[in-house]
Design a protein around this motif. Sequence first.
Motif, PDB file in Angstrom:
ATOM      1  N   ASN A 293      72.862   2.192  94.058  1.00 41.11           N
ATOM      2  CA  ASN A 293      72.405   2.898  92.862  1.00 41.11           C
ATOM      3  C   ASN A 293      72.612   2.036  91.614  1.00 41.11           C
ATOM      4  O   ASN A 293      71.754   1.987  90.734  1.00 41.11           O
ATOM      5  CB  ASN A 293      73.131   4.240  92.710  1.00 41.11           C
ATOM      6  CG  ASN A 293      72.503   5.063  91.608  1.00 41.11           C
ATOM      7  OD1 ASN A 293      71.365   5.498  91.735  1.00 41.11           O
ATOM      8  ND2 ASN A 293      73.210   5.223  90.505  1.00 41.11           N
ATOM      9  N   ALA A 294      73.758   1.344  91.576  1.00 45.29           N
ATOM     10  CA  ALA A 294      74.048   0.489  90.417  1.00 45.29           C
ATOM     11  C   ALA A 294      72.977  -0.603  90.290  1.00 45.29           C
ATOM     12  O   ALA A 294      72.465  -0.868  89.201  1.00 45.29           O
ATOM     13  CB  ALA A 294      75.432  -0.138  90.575  1.00 45.29           C
ATOM     14  N   VAL A 295      72.634  -1.209  91.409  1.00 46.33           N
ATOM     15  CA  VAL A 295      71.643  -2.295  91.386  1.00 46.33           C
ATOM     16  C   VAL A 295      70.267  -1.740  91.005  1.00 46.33           C
ATOM     17  O   VAL A 295      69.550  -2.337  90.192  1.00 46.33           O
ATOM     18  CB  VAL A 295      71.570  -3.009  92.760  1.00 46.33           C
ATOM     19  CG1 VAL A 295      70.568  -4.154  92.701  1.00 46.33           C
ATOM     20  CG2 VAL A 295      72.938  -3.516  93.180  1.00 46.33           C
TER      21      VAL A 295
ATOM     22  N   ALA B   9      67.819  -2.788  87.876  1.00 47.12           N
ATOM     23  CA  ALA B   9      66.432  -3.254  88.043  1.00 47.12           C
ATOM     24  C   ALA B   9      65.504  -2.502  87.092  1.00 47.12           C
ATOM     25  O   ALA B   9      64.690  -3.113  86.383  1.00 47.12           O
ATOM     26  CB  ALA B   9      65.984  -3.071  89.493  1.00 47.12           C
ATOM     27  N   LEU B  10      65.648  -1.177  87.049  1.00 47.21           N
ATOM     28  CA  LEU B  10      64.803  -0.390  86.139  1.00 47.21           C
ATOM     29  C   LEU B  10      65.125  -0.722  84.687  1.00 47.21           C
ATOM     30  O   LEU B  10      64.219  -0.822  83.846  1.00 47.21           O
ATOM     31  CB  LEU B  10      65.008   1.114  86.393  1.00 47.21           C
ATOM     32  CG  LEU B  10      64.074   1.839  87.375  1.00 47.21           C
ATOM     33  CD1 LEU B  10      62.612   1.655  86.990  1.00 47.21           C
ATOM     34  CD2 LEU B  10      64.277   1.445  88.804  1.00 47.21           C
ATOM     35  N   GLY B  11      66.415  -0.908  84.402  1.00 43.74           N
ATOM     36  CA  GLY B  11      66.822  -1.251  83.037  1.00 43.74           C
ATOM     37  C   GLY B  11      66.204  -2.571  82.599  1.00 43.74           C
ATOM     38  O   GLY B  11      65.742  -2.712  81.463  1.00 43.74           O
ATOM     39  N   MET B  12      66.156  -3.523  83.511  1.00 40.13           N
ATOM     40  CA  MET B  12      65.580  -4.827  83.166  1.00 40.13           C
ATOM     41  C   MET B  12      64.073  -4.711  82.931  1.00 40.13           C
ATOM     42  O   MET B  12      63.509  -5.419  82.099  1.00 40.13           O
ATOM     43  CB  MET B  12      65.917  -5.863  84.240  1.00 40.13           C
ATOM     44  CG  MET B  12      67.413  -6.166  84.276  1.00 40.13           C
ATOM     45  SD  MET B  12      67.907  -7.741  85.026  1.00 40.13           S
ATOM     46  CE  MET B  12      67.245  -7.611  86.638  1.00 40.13           C
ATOM     47  N   MET B  13      63.436  -3.787  83.662  1.00 36.10           N
ATOM     48  CA  MET B  13      61.997  -3.585  83.432  1.00 36.10           C
ATOM     49  C   MET B  13      61.765  -3.028  82.025  1.00 36.10           C
ATOM     50  O   MET B  13      60.880  -3.478  81.293  1.00 36.10           O
ATOM     51  CB  MET B  13      61.418  -2.612  84.475  1.00 36.10           C
ATOM     52  CG  MET B  13      61.327  -3.215  85.856  1.00 36.10           C
ATOM     53  SD  MET B  13      60.790  -1.980  87.074  1.00 36.10           S
ATOM     54  CE  MET B  13      61.707  -2.555  88.509  1.00 36.10           C
TER      55      MET B  13
ATOM     56  N   MET C  88      62.228  -5.677  79.360  1.00 31.88           N
ATOM     57  CA  MET C  88      61.087  -6.582  79.194  1.00 31.88           C
ATOM     58  C   MET C  88      59.899  -5.850  78.575  1.00 31.88           C
ATOM     59  O   MET C  88      59.172  -6.407  77.744  1.00 31.88           O
ATOM     60  CB  MET C  88      60.680  -7.205  80.535  1.00 31.88           C
ATOM     61  CG  MET C  88      61.706  -8.142  81.128  1.00 31.88           C
ATOM     62  SD  MET C  88      62.311  -9.403  79.974  1.00 31.88           S
ATOM     63  CE  MET C  88      61.224 -10.781  80.355  1.00 31.88           C
ATOM     64  N   ALA C  89      59.694  -4.571  78.984  1.00 34.93           N
ATOM     65  CA  ALA C  89      58.562  -3.802  78.452  1.00 34.93           C
ATOM     66  C   ALA C  89      58.700  -3.608  76.945  1.00 34.93           C
ATOM     67  O   ALA C  89      57.711  -3.491  76.224  1.00 34.93           O
ATOM     68  CB  ALA C  89      58.458  -2.448  79.149  1.00 34.93           C
ATOM     69  N   ARG C  90      59.951  -3.566  76.448  1.00 28.52           N
ATOM     70  CA  ARG C  90      60.198  -3.356  75.024  1.00 28.52           C
ATOM     71  C   ARG C  90      60.586  -4.665  74.325  1.00 28.52           C
ATOM     72  O   ARG C  90      61.403  -4.670  73.415  1.00 28.52           O
ATOM     73  CB  ARG C  90      61.295  -2.304  74.842  1.00 28.52           C
ATOM     74  CG  ARG C  90      60.863  -0.924  75.274  1.00 28.52           C
ATOM     75  CD  ARG C  90      59.587  -0.510  74.531  1.00 28.52           C
ATOM     76  NE  ARG C  90      59.125   0.784  74.966  1.00 28.52           N
ATOM     77  CZ  ARG C  90      59.387   1.909  74.303  1.00 28.52           C
ATOM     78  NH1 ARG C  90      60.101   1.898  73.221  1.00 28.52           N
ATOM     79  NH2 ARG C  90      58.911   3.051  74.749  1.00 28.52           N
TER      80      ARG C  90
ATOM     81  N   TYR D 160      59.605 -13.492  84.157  1.00 26.75           N
ATOM     82  CA  TYR D 160      60.599 -13.492  85.234  1.00 26.75           C
ATOM     83  C   TYR D 160      61.925 -13.018  84.677  1.00 26.75           C
ATOM     84  O   TYR D 160      62.446 -13.576  83.706  1.00 26.75           O
ATOM     85  CB  TYR D 160      60.744 -14.905  85.822  1.00 26.75           C
ATOM     86  CG  TYR D 160      61.759 -14.981  86.954  1.00 26.75           C
ATOM     87  CD1 TYR D 160      61.735 -14.048  87.998  1.00 26.75           C
ATOM     88  CD2 TYR D 160      62.741 -15.966  86.988  1.00 26.75           C
ATOM     89  CE1 TYR D 160      62.657 -14.109  89.043  1.00 26.75           C
ATOM     90  CE2 TYR D 160      63.662 -16.039  88.027  1.00 26.75           C
ATOM     91  CZ  TYR D 160      63.613 -15.100  89.048  1.00 26.75           C
ATOM     92  OH  TYR D 160      64.526 -15.150  90.072  1.00 26.75           O
ATOM     93  N   VAL D 161      62.454 -11.968  85.283  1.00 32.75           N
ATOM     94  CA  VAL D 161      63.736 -11.430  84.824  1.00 32.75           C
ATOM     95  C   VAL D 161      64.637 -11.295  86.042  1.00 32.75           C
ATOM     96  O   VAL D 161      64.205 -10.813  87.093  1.00 32.75           O
ATOM     97  CB  VAL D 161      63.532 -10.102  84.049  1.00 32.75           C
ATOM     98  CG1 VAL D 161      62.656  -9.132  84.776  1.00 32.75           C
ATOM     99  CG2 VAL D 161      64.861  -9.443  83.723  1.00 32.75           C
TER     100      VAL D 161
END
Length: 333
Positions: free
Chosen positions: A130-132, A136-140, A143-145, A272-273
């Motif tokens: 869940n942490a990972v 992953a969603l946080g990094m998306m 980048m989106a913002r 790339y993130v």
Amino acid sequence: MSAMIVPLMRDKEIDKTINFTSLLKSMKILVATEKPFAKEAVDGIREIAEGAGHTVALLEKYTDKAQLLEAVADADALIIRSDKVTPEVIDAAKELKIVVRAGAGYDNVDLAAASARGIVVMNTPGQNSNAVAELALGMMIYMARNRFTPGTGSELQGKTLAIHAYGNVGRLVGVKGKALGMNVIAFDPFITDAAVFERDGVRKVDSVAELYASADYLSLHIPATAETKKSIGYDLAMSMPKGAAIVNTARKEVIDEEGLMRAMTEREDLKYVTDIAPEAAEAFAEKFGKRFFATPKKQGAETGEANVNAGLAAARQIVDYFATGNERFRVNK
Ligand code: NAD
């Protein structure tokens, strides 16, 4: 007890019965952590182990290998985090029967040395997923913002989230992506049961090529194996839609860094993130500026909750192994 049962058993079962019977006594479980667990995890490990009649010894923040060698001498079981279990440690641990790495990766344990002594090695898969997935969603979103700098960003809703490998982490990323209104697709050649994807509302695609060609966000969750190492590079990156981002919370080894750099040079829209800084991190940062981001230190699993979960799971697996011989999470033969 075994004398009554043994004559009725086949050879393999006799071994198991004898093993099982001899393991019913109280065992000494050593928790050896250079970087300690949170207190909550240690308390929980004690509760689980002592509740089953075992004892717990703690070696935290050790600075010298000799301390570990001394502490393992009479341990029946060992719980570790990133601590190294070398042939020397195995050799010093004369009573050792099981090592559990609280976490997913277990390349810090010398499996061959453990197997040679008949020591069971386990990991605790899924406890930090869940942490990972949240990272992953946080990094998306990051980048989106535009990395939280002023300017107009974009939203995840309506975008295609393509998940490369639908294991513990990939599945959670899929479910969370659906909750954000993303169109989620996934590729995992080792999951043949379509229901695994269907119940999450995720569309299974049949090839890596289709996955990348459809991905606004490509979330990587493949393990680093002989087959996957350097498998994500120029061709796959070039096939992605305009503005696409590769999000890597798996392993840096799966990226063909040279190929990806070439693609990002030719295509000024690709991003790339990654949670695992590439070997060529400096060159990526220099060449691609805001289109590249790497966490300063791997932090996918670095949450208090994940650490506690993994520690407790390790204790439960050891107690269960001593009670029933359950080897479900064994990683060595
Ligand atoms: P998992 O074992 O639950 O899932 C891995 C999935 O990969 C499986 O479903 C398997 O079928 C699939 N797979 C294997 N080979 C494949 C291939 N060639 N193509 C497509 N799919 C393939 O693992 P997980 O817990 O989901 O972890 C995934 C990755 O994340 C691992 O590499 C792990 O090391 C990494 N990880 C990173 C962090 C972090 O801190 N960033 C933390 C935990 C795990």
